[in-house]
Design a protein around this motif. Structure first.
Motif, mmCIF file in Angstrom:
data_model
loop_
_atom_site.group_PDB
_atom_site.id
_atom_site.type_symbol
_atom_site.label_atom_id
_atom_site.label_comp_id
_atom_site.label_asym_id
_atom_site.label_seq_id
_atom_site.Cartn_x
_atom_site.Cartn_y
_atom_site.Cartn_z
ATOM 1 N N UNK A 41 0.974 -1.219 0.056
ATOM 2 C CA UNK A 41 -0.060 -0.067 -0.045
ATOM 3 C C UNK A 41 0.942 1.299 -0.066
ATOM 4 N N UNK A 42 1.993 1.443 0.760
ATOM 5 C CA UNK A 42 2.747 2.503 0.884
ATOM 6 C C UNK A 42 3.557 2.584 -0.483
ATOM 7 N N UNK A 97 -6.485 -3.568 4.743
ATOM 8 C CA UNK A 97 -5.173 -3.820 4.370
ATOM 9 C C UNK A 97 -4.626 -4.552 5.418
ATOM 10 N N UNK A 98 -3.936 -5.743 5.138
ATOM 11 C CA UNK A 98 -3.014 -6.810 5.989
ATOM 12 C C UNK A 98 -1.670 -6.362 6.226
ATOM 13 N N UNK A 99 -1.281 -6.017 7.463
ATOM 14 C CA UNK A 99 0.082 -5.885 7.837
ATOM 15 C C UNK A 99 0.983 -7.126 8.078
ATOM 16 N N UNK A 113 4.611 -3.585 7.156
ATOM 17 C CA UNK A 113 4.053 -3.084 5.648
ATOM 18 C C UNK A 113 2.809 -3.422 5.709
ATOM 19 N N UNK A 114 1.895 -2.746 4.889
ATOM 20 C CA UNK A 114 0.604 -3.257 4.690
ATOM 21 C C UNK A 114 0.306 -3.634 3.267
ATOM 22 N N UNK A 115 -0.638 -4.555 2.848
ATOM 23 C CA UNK A 115 -0.694 -5.171 1.587
ATOM 24 C C UNK A 115 -2.275 -5.163 1.161
ATOM 25 N N UNK A 116 -2.386 -4.752 -0.052
ATOM 26 C CA UNK A 116 -3.788 -5.024 -0.688
ATOM 27 C C UNK A 116 -3.888 -6.023 -1.907
ATOM 28 N N UNK A 117 -5.026 -6.265 -2.302
ATOM 29 C CA UNK A 117 -5.228 -7.216 -3.249
ATOM 30 C C UNK A 117 -4.233 -7.394 -4.371
#
Length: 306
Positions: free
Chosen positions: A180-181, A212-214, A218-222
């Motif tokens: 995401x970042x 978002x999943x950490x 870090x955070x992540x999307x699909x």
């Protein structure tokens, strides 16, 4: 649920004339149920992939397959899909209304009603609607950046997937997600990561519905935000394979008819947005194949259409 491993799927793996057999599973929400049928057909033909790569719902299916022995995989997939659809207020079989109205229009209407109910309340074992809208939640919280809570999915994955087996290397597993970042595409792969439920959830964390999943700060999307089909990852990953047979399950069609109404416009837009770019992805392989060092990649596309 009564879980019975299928004895007829315990026969020896079918040996194909390829160094690697890969199964590629797209994102596509509820359409991912069709992927279970594709895998069942492969299993009945004694074709068990060496490498399973998925994005979004494809990553969830891929984790269930890679995280179970061959004779249990089909039943585990069925358990997942039966579980997440068990909250539907009606069923196709034995419903008198369905028996009286078998037209495509009626089925489409009921499908849309079912989808709307899931959007309003969630899906059992997968996600649930938050009690308050994101705009009413404190800024910076998960609840302020998503409409649904996906905690139930973690429990479901822990129940259906043996992560020790998945990480043991018997079947390579890959799941695509987006940071995401940075906006960069990343793959969580058993050759480089120890896969946990969070890695699978990150691949399917489609905003703004899901949070978002950490992972490691870090955070992540699909992953479908960048690429909905993991073909390029399989083709270009090291070590390079000289001979690969890839079964690619396409949930969205790149080609389609001109829309006639707004419902068809919405569907066609999603098809174009999420369909694979197979020709573009395989072009580099074809170029290498024409050179001195021959590389062969055979992509068998399976289009799943309702």
């Amino acid at each position: 649920m009564n879980f019975q491993p299928r004895q007829h799927l315990t026969t020896a793996k079918r040996q194909l004339p390829f160094e690697c057999v890969a199964l590629l599973l797209q994102g596509g929400g509820a359409l991912g149920a069709y992927q279970g049928g594709v895998y069942e057909a492969l299993a009945e033909a004694n074709i068990h992939p060496d490498w399973i790569a998925g994005i979004s719902i494809g990553a969830i299916n891929a984790a269930i397959i890679a995280g179970n022995p061959p004779n249990s995989r089909v039943d585990r997939l069925r358990e997942f899909w039966t579980g997440v659809t068990s909250s539907a207020p009606w069923h196709w079989s034995g419903n008198p209304f369905i028996d009286l109205a078998q037209s495509d229009d009626t089925r489409n209407l009921l499908n849309q009603m079912s989808a709307n109910l899931a959007a309003a309340f969630g899906a059992a074992g997968f996600f649930s609607a938050r009690p308050l809208m994101p705009w009413l939640q404190p800024g910076g919280t998960l609840a302020s950046t998503s409409f649904y809570d996906t905690k139930q999915l973690k429990d479901t994955l822990e129940h259906l997937v043996d992560f020790d087996r998945l990480n043991a290397g018997m079947t390579r597993f890959s799941a695509g997600a987006v940071n995401v970042r940075t906006g960069n595409f990343v793959y969580f792969d058993t050759t480089t990561h120890k896969i946990a439920p969070e890695h699978v959830m990150a691949s399917g964390a489609l905003p703004p519905g899901f949070p978002a999943i950490e992972i490691d700060g870090e955070h992540y999307w699909d992953g479908g935000l960048v690429s909905n089909t993991p073909l390029q990852w399989v083709i270009e990953s090291d070590p390079r394979r000289k001979d690969t047979l890839a079964f690619q399950v396409d949930l969205w069609s790149a080609q389609g008819a001109l829309p006639r109404n707004m419902a068809e416009v919405t569907t066609r837009q999603k098809e174009i947005q999420f369909s694979s770019r197979t020709r573009a992805s395989t072009a580099p392989v074809q170029e290498r194949a024409s050179g001195a060092a021959c590389t062969r990649c055979v992509v068998a596309q399976v289009a799943c259409r309702p």
